[in-house]
Scaffold this active site. Structure first.
Site, PDB file in Angstrom:
ATOM      1  N   GLU A  68       0.799  -1.226   0.000  1.00  0.00           N
ATOM      2  CA  GLU A  68       0.000   0.000   0.000  1.00  0.00           C
ATOM      3  C   GLU A  68       0.833   1.278   0.000  1.00  0.00           C
ATOM      4  O   GLU A  68       0.356   2.316  -0.466  1.00  0.00           O
ATOM      5  CB  GLU A  68      -0.924   0.004   1.229  1.00  0.00           C
ATOM      6  CG  GLU A  68      -1.983  -1.079   1.218  1.00  0.00           C
ATOM      7  CD  GLU A  68      -2.974  -0.898   0.075  1.00  0.00           C
ATOM      8  OE1 GLU A  68      -3.509   0.211  -0.072  1.00  0.00           O
ATOM      9  OE2 GLU A  68      -3.190  -1.864  -0.675  1.00  0.00           O
ATOM     10  N   SER A 320     -31.571 -19.261  56.702  1.00  0.00           N
ATOM     11  CA  SER A 320     -30.754 -19.693  57.847  1.00  0.00           C
ATOM     12  C   SER A 320     -29.258 -19.583  57.581  1.00  0.00           C
ATOM     13  O   SER A 320     -28.459 -20.082  58.377  1.00  0.00           O
ATOM     14  CB  SER A 320     -31.092 -21.152  58.193  1.00  0.00           C
ATOM     15  OG  SER A 320     -32.425 -21.269  58.641  1.00  0.00           O
TER      16      SER A 320
END
Length: 644
Positions: A68, A320
Site C-alpha cells: 500500500e 438460615s
C-alpha cells in the site's frame, strides 16, 4: 485563490487532524490471564477497538506497507514519487492508472471522512504532512490499524481479526492478512460473507503481489491461496455481561475465562429445567484472596428472568445462612461450644414462637447437631441470649449491614431470614469463615485489595467450619463444608460450600421475589452446589477428630423408642413422684409433660414426674434423632381408686 491555498496549507500544517474518532472505541474486557472475555461495540454500534502496531503480527505490517505505501517509513506523509508517477500516467492515458495516496493520507481521511473534491484532497495531503510532524510512524500505523474499514460495522484490525477469523491480530496467517488488505480497499464489495468468490480472487492477487515483493515466498503464497475465505462472522464472547458491561475497556477482571465459560454452560443447562420466571446465580470465589474466579449472575437477555439484573447485588433474605456466624460469635463469648447441649423444644420468645422447618422438634441436641441440622429454636434461643442488636452490629462492623424492613430494629427473626443482604456480602462472610475469620469485600477487578475486618478468630472460624464439614449430597468428594438457607415461601434458596481453596455460593429463586412452591434449598440449591464443585479441583478440609466430649453425646441404639412405663391407658395414683421410663431411642432424651420439659438427666432413659393433682397429663418423649412417643396419663386421688 493563491492566498486561500496558502491559508489552507498553513492551517492544515499547524493544526493536525483531530483524533476524536480514535477515542470513540468499543470495549474489550479481559480475564485474569489477559484473555478477552467480553466485547462491546462503541456508542454507534460499530465494532471498533484500538489496535497498536505492537499487537499485530509483523507480517501484517510488512505486507501492508510493501503493497500500500512502499516509502511509508521515510516519506513526509505524502509520496512525491507516487504523485509524479500518477500525474504522468494520467497525462498519457487520460484516466487514473494508479493512485498517489499514502497510508498517512488514508488515516487523515478515516479521521475526517469528506467528499473527494480537489480542496479536500489538498487538505488531506497537507494534514498528512502535519500528522507526520506531530506523531511517529508507529503511532500513525496504529491509527490506520484502528480505523480501517473491513465490511459492515467492522472497523480496525482487532475487530476484523476476531469477527472474520476468530483469532487475535497477532495470530493472523498470510491468507488472512492478504484478505484484510484486499478488504480494506473495497470493504463492502469484497465482503466474504456476501461475495466469497470476489473476496477470494482479490485476496489471491494480494498474495501474488506479496510474493513478487518478497514479503512471502512462492510456496507460502500457493498454500495460502488454497485456503477458504470465511463465510460468516465469528461470535465474540460476552461472559458475565451483568458485570462486564459496566467496566472500562482493557479492564483485567479476576474471572478465569475457561472456568467462567464452563460455569455459564452448567447454569444454562440447569435453567432449562427451571420455571420460566425462575433464575439462579452462582459465584466461585478464591477463599484466600477473595477474588471471584467465576460468576454466573442470571440469564442474559431473558426478560421474564430479569436477565439484565446483576443478581449478586440484589438484596435477598438469607434464610438460615447466617446461623454459622451467630454460633461463632456465641462460641467466642463462651455462651456455647460445639458439644454444649441445647434444647430444640417449643418456646415463645415474647410472643415470637418460631418452629423448625420440619414442624417437629428434636429435644436435647448438641450445638454441633443444631447447626448442622439448621434447627431454628436453638438458634433463636442463642440469639436471644447474645442479643439481636449486638449480632446486627457485629456484621455491620465488618461491612455487612443487614437490611431490615423500613423503620424496624434488629430482632430475633434476623437469624431465620427476617433481614436482607446481597450474594456478594454473603460470599464475603463465608470466605472469612473458610479462612481466618476475617471479612473482606469480594474482588472482581484484578489487583484490588481492601482492608479485612475481623469477625471471628481463626480458631473459632475453624471450629464452626469443622461442624459444617460433612458429606455433600450428590457429591462423592469429601472435605467440603456446606450450609443452606431458605426464606419464607422458598423465595430464596441458598447453598454455600467451601473447601480449603474455594467458596461456592448458589442462589435460586424468582428475581421479583415471588414465592416458589416445592422443595427448599436442600432439594434445589444443593444439587447445583454439588454440580458446581464438579467443575473444580477439590482441596478437602481436614477435620480433626473431636476431643474428649465436654458434655453428654447421643449414642445410636438399634431398638426403637418405646414407652416402658406407664403402660398404655394406665390410671395412676396421686401419691408422689411417678417414674417415667422408655427403652430404645437415641440419647439424650427429653421428657415433656404438657409441652414443658421435665428436669431430667439426658443420658438416662427415665425421669420423675410429680403430678400437680388429679387429672389428665400429656406425656411426650423425644430422642436425639427427633423420634418421639406420646402417652396420655390419667392421675386420680388414691382414695378414689378401687381397693386391691
Amino acid at each position: 485563490m493563491a492566498a486561500g491555498a496558502v491559508l489552507i496549507a498553513l492551517v492544515a500544517y499547524l493544526f493536525p487532524p483531530s483524533l476524536a474518532r480514535l477515542k470513540d472505541q468499543g470495549r474489550i474486557i479481559d480475564g485474569e490471564d489477559g484473555t478477552p472475555i467480553a466485547y462491546f461495540p462503541d456508542a454507534t454500534g460499530e465494532w471498533k477497538f484500538a489496535t497498536p502496531a505492537a499487537a499485530v503480527n509483523p507480517l501484517m505490517l510488512h505486507m501492508l506497507v510493501r503493497i500500500e505505501d512502499k516509502r511509508f517509513w521515510y516519506n513526509p506523509g505524502v509520496d512525491p514519487v507516487a504523485i509524479l508517477r500518477a500525474t504522468a500516467q494520467f497525462a498519457a492515458t487520460g484516466h487514473v492508472v494508479s493512485g498517489a495516496s499514502t497510508l498517512t493520507m488514508e488515516v487523515v481521511r478515516l479521521l475526517h471522512p469528506a467528499p473527494r473534491t480537489f480542496e479536500v484532497k489538498l487538505r488531506e495531503a497537507l494534514q498528512a504532512i502535519s500528522l507526520t510532524e506531530h506523531y511517529s510512524k508507529n503511532q500513525i500505523l496504529s491509527m490506520w490499524l484502528s480505523l480501517a474499514p473491513f465490511g459492515g460495522s467492522i472497523t480496525g484490525v482487532t475487530a476484523a481479526s476476531r469477527l472474520w477469523f476468530g483469532v487475535s491480530p497477532r495470530s493472523l496467517d498470510p491468507a488472512q492478512v492478504a484478505l484484510l488488505i484486499a478488504l480494506c480497499r473495497r470493504p463492502e464489495a469484497l465482503r466474504p460473507d456476501l461475495y466469497p468468490q470476489a473476496a477470494r480472487r482479490a485476496r489471491n492477487r494480494i498474495l501474488a503481489q506479496a510474493a513478487r515483493e518478497g514479503v512471502i515466498n512462492a510456496a507460502t503464497a500457493t498454500q495460502a491461496e488454497a485456503e477458504p475465505v470465511p463465510r460468516h462472522w465469528q461470535t465474540l464472547p460476552r461472559q458475565t455481561p451483568q458485570l462486564t458491561i459496566g467496566l472500562a475497556t482493557n479492564t483485567r477482571t479476576t474471572l478465569n475465562p475457561a472456568l467462567n465459560a464452563a460455569l455459564a454452560r452448567l447454569a444454562g443447562n440447569i435453567l432449562t429445567t427451571m420455571r420460566p420466571a425462575e433464575s439462579l446465580a452462582i459465584l466461585i470465589i478464591n477463599a484466600k484472596t477473595r477474588m471471584v474466579r467465576a460468576a454466573y449472575l442470571g440469564d442474559p437477555g431473558n426478560l421474564p428472568r430479569a436477565g439484565f439484573i446483576d443478581l449478586s447485588q440484589a438484596i435477598r433474605s438469607p434464610g438460615s445462612a447466617l446461623k454459622p456466624f451467630l454460633y461463632g460469635l456465641a462460641f467466642a463469648e463462651g455462651y456455647a461450644g460445639p458439644r454444649t447441649l441445647l434444647y430444640d423444644l417449643p418456646h415463645d420468645f415474647s410472643a415470637y414462637g418460631p418452629e423448625d422447618f420440619t414442624h417437629s422438634f428434636m429435644g436435647t441436641v448438641s450445638t454441633a447437631t443444631a447447626l448442622r441440622r439448621s434447627l431454628n429454636l436453638p438458634a433463636v434461643a442463642l440469639l436471644n441470649r447474645y442479643g439481636a442488636a449486638r449480632f446486627w452490629s457485629a456484621l455491620n462492623s465488618v461491612g455487612v449491614p443487614l437490611a431490615l424492613p423500613h423503620g424496624a430494629e434488629p430482632s430475633l427473626p434476623v437469624i431465620l431470614g427476617g433481614d436482607g443482604l446481597t450474594m456478594r456480602q454473603l460470599g464475603a462472610l463465608y470466605a472469612g469463615l473458610a479462612t481466618d475469620g476475617c471479612v473482606e469485600p469480594l474482588h472482581f477487578i484484578y489487583g484490588q485489595k481492601q482492608v479485612c475486618a475481623r469477625l471471628l478468630s481463626a480458631d473459632i472460624a475453624d471450629e464452626v467450619a469443622n461442624i459444617l464439614t460433612r458429606p455433600l449430597p450428590g457429591y462423592l468428594a469429601k472435605g467440603i463444608a456446606w450450609k443452606t438457607g431458605t426464606s419464607a415461601g422458598n423465595r430464596d434458596d441458598w447453598a454455600i460450600g467451601f473447601d480449603r481453596r474455594h467458596v461456592v455460593i448458589v442462589w435460586t429463586g424468582q428475581p421479583d421475589g415471588g414465592a416458589l412452591p416445592g422443595a427448599a434449598a436442600i432439594g434445589r440449591a444443593v444439587p447445583i452446589l454439588a454440580s458446581t464443585f464438579g467443575l473444580l479441583k477439590i482441596y478437602p478440609r481436614q477435620v480433626l477428630p473431636p476431643a474428649k466430649p465436654l458434655s453428654l453425646v447421643a449414642v445410636q441404639q438399634k431398638t426403637p423408642l418405646t414407652m416402658a412405663y406407664p403402660p398404655p391407658h394406665a390410671v395412676l395414683a396421686d401419691i408422689g413422684p411417678i417414674r417415667l421410663r422408655v427403652i430404645g431411642g437415641v440419647r439424650p432424651l427429653t421428657f415433656l409433660i404438657d409441652g414443658v420439659p421435665l428436669n431430667s438427666v439426658p443420658a438416662l432413659r427415665s425421669a420423675h414426674f410429680v403430678p400437680s393433682g388429679p387429672g389428665f397429663y400429656h406425656l411426650r418423649v423425644i430422642d436425639a434423632n427427633g423420634a418421639s412417643v406420646t402417652e396420655m396419663l390419667q392421675v386420680k386421688a388414691a382414695e378414689s381408686l378401687p381397693s386391691q
